[in-house]
Write a protein that holds these residues in place. Structure first.
Motif, mmCIF file in Angstrom:
data_model
loop_
_atom_site.group_PDB
_atom_site.id
_atom_site.type_symbol
_atom_site.label_atom_id
_atom_site.label_comp_id
_atom_site.label_asym_id
_atom_site.label_seq_id
_atom_site.Cartn_x
_atom_site.Cartn_y
_atom_site.Cartn_z
ATOM 1 N N PHE A 19 -0.500 -5.900 -2.040
ATOM 2 C CA PHE A 19 -0.390 -6.717 -3.219
ATOM 3 C C PHE A 19 -1.671 -7.791 -3.097
ATOM 4 O O PHE A 19 -2.172 -8.174 -4.192
ATOM 5 N N LEU A 20 -1.807 -8.385 -1.873
ATOM 6 C CA LEU A 20 -2.642 -9.530 -1.663
ATOM 7 C C LEU A 20 -4.286 -8.704 -1.890
ATOM 8 O O LEU A 20 -4.872 -9.467 -2.503
ATOM 9 N N PHE A 21 -4.503 -7.414 -1.651
ATOM 10 C CA PHE A 21 -5.791 -6.765 -1.867
ATOM 11 C C PHE A 21 -5.892 -6.809 -3.380
ATOM 12 O O PHE A 21 -7.109 -6.744 -3.889
ATOM 13 N N THR A 22 -4.689 -6.312 -4.293
ATOM 14 C CA THR A 22 -4.834 -6.219 -5.723
ATOM 15 C C THR A 22 -5.012 -7.632 -6.267
ATOM 16 O O THR A 22 -5.679 -7.637 -7.416
ATOM 17 N N GLN A 23 -4.847 -8.473 -5.782
ATOM 18 C CA GLN A 23 -4.962 -10.115 -6.308
ATOM 19 C C GLN A 23 -6.288 -10.533 -5.761
ATOM 20 O O GLN A 23 -6.603 -11.935 -5.687
ATOM 21 N N ARG A 24 -6.946 -9.847 -4.918
ATOM 22 C CA ARG A 24 -8.302 -10.432 -4.562
ATOM 23 C C ARG A 24 -8.446 -11.342 -3.544
ATOM 24 O O ARG A 24 -9.235 -12.118 -3.213
ATOM 25 N N GLU A 25 -7.076 -11.227 -2.761
ATOM 26 C CA GLU A 25 -6.943 -12.256 -1.577
ATOM 27 C C GLU A 25 -7.367 -11.461 -0.219
ATOM 28 O O GLU A 25 -6.304 -10.883 0.480
ATOM 29 N N TYR A 26 -8.458 -11.028 0.037
ATOM 30 C CA TYR A 26 -8.660 -9.998 0.938
ATOM 31 C C TYR A 26 -8.500 -10.666 2.392
ATOM 32 O O TYR A 26 -8.050 -10.072 3.493
ATOM 33 N N TRP A 28 -6.134 -12.768 3.501
ATOM 34 C CA TRP A 28 -5.025 -12.785 3.480
ATOM 35 C C TRP A 28 -4.360 -11.397 3.574
ATOM 36 O O TRP A 28 -3.284 -11.278 4.564
ATOM 37 N N GLY A 29 -4.919 -10.489 2.829
ATOM 38 C CA GLY A 29 -4.548 -8.968 3.071
ATOM 39 C C GLY A 29 -4.839 -8.568 4.174
ATOM 40 O O GLY A 29 -3.969 -7.741 4.961
ATOM 41 N N VAL A 30 -6.009 -8.836 4.717
ATOM 42 C CA VAL A 30 -6.343 -8.404 6.551
ATOM 43 C C VAL A 30 -5.357 -8.935 7.638
ATOM 44 O O VAL A 30 -4.756 -8.411 8.130
ATOM 45 N N MET A 31 -5.017 -10.215 6.945
ATOM 46 C CA MET A 31 -4.184 -10.895 8.150
ATOM 47 C C MET A 31 -2.731 -10.214 8.170
ATOM 48 O O MET A 31 -2.234 -10.023 9.110
ATOM 49 N N SER A 32 -2.360 -9.802 6.820
ATOM 50 C CA SER A 32 -0.951 -9.405 6.734
ATOM 51 C C SER A 32 -1.116 -7.783 7.427
ATOM 52 O O SER A 32 -0.072 -7.380 7.940
ATOM 53 N N LEU A 33 -1.978 -7.081 7.196
ATOM 54 C CA LEU A 33 -2.252 -5.767 7.909
ATOM 55 C C LEU A 33 -2.170 -6.075 9.399
ATOM 56 O O LEU A 33 -1.733 -5.180 10.126
ATOM 57 N N LEU A 34 -3.206 -7.010 10.081
ATOM 58 C CA LEU A 34 -3.095 -7.202 11.308
ATOM 59 C C LEU A 34 -1.600 -7.549 11.895
ATOM 60 O O LEU A 34 -1.036 -7.079 13.140
ATOM 61 N N LEU A 35 -0.867 -8.245 11.018
ATOM 62 C CA LEU A 35 0.573 -8.549 11.477
ATOM 63 C C LEU A 35 1.387 -7.634 11.580
ATOM 64 O O LEU A 35 2.307 -7.456 12.220
#
Length: 189
Positions: A19-26, A28-35
């Motif tokens: 969802f964060l990648f689709t909202q162009r929040e790269y 936070w998206g990477v941080m969410s993947l790491l978590l």
């Protein structure tokens, strides 16, 4: 924590990352993947077992046992390979106090399976010691043979030799034992 809850948390974090990648929040998206990596890692490697291994390596049995006892329901929290190591470590920590409880845990550990040969050799040596303490010589010999077969690197060669020596001294049959109720029959004082 239940092993399936860890997978649900990982799925939610991955969905959040998408969802964060689709909202162009790269970022936070990477941080969410790491978590999301942590719940997946802890699904395959239980955090309490990792901490118990750490304390066993430092030879702090009480702390290791404390971490193992935090696993309230092992069948729902652990995958089968982890169940083997949970029982193995419980057997090691119980060996200090109660050899029969240790024997039960080591048998279960061998039933679930242990990854390394030296772990299987250690479990078999522990079971051989328990069998010797109960007076089951044949069973102890079988466990020692199995331990010798699993000890491919010779880590337990001294312990195996020592236990074989103890078995050789243990060659007393029940018919040779003296009746403790008899009082020196035939001797005159």
């Amino acid at each position: 924590m239940n092993k399936y809850i860890k997978l649900v948390i990982a799925a939610v974090l991955i969905a959040l990352a998408i969802f964060l990648f689709t909202q162009r929040e790269y970022g936070w998206g990477v941080m969410s993947l790491l978590l999301a990596v942590f719940p997946i890692l802890f699904y395959f490697r239980n955090e309490n077992i990792l901490l118990a291994f750490w304390f066993l390596r430092k030879e702090e049995m009480q702390k290791a046992k404390k971490w193992l006892l935090k696993i309230k329901n092992p069948s729902s929290e652990l995958v089968p390979k982890q169940m083997g190591y949970y029982n193995y470590m419980m057997g090691i920590t119980e060996a200090q106090d109660n050899i029969s409880a240790s024997e039960k845990y080591m048998k279960e550990a061998l039933d679930y399976g242990l990854s390394f040969d030296h772990d299987r050799a250690m479990a078999n040596l522990s079971l051989a010691g328990a069998a010797m303490s109960k007076g089951k010589k044949k069973e102890a010999e079988n466990y020692i043979k199995e331990a010798k077969k699993n000890d491919s690197k010779g880590m337990f060669a001294d312990q195996i030799k020592m236990m074989n020596g103890q078995l050789k001294r243990y060659n007393v049959s029940n018919s040779q034992l003296q009746n403790p109720n008899m009082r020196h029959k035939g001797r005159k004082f």
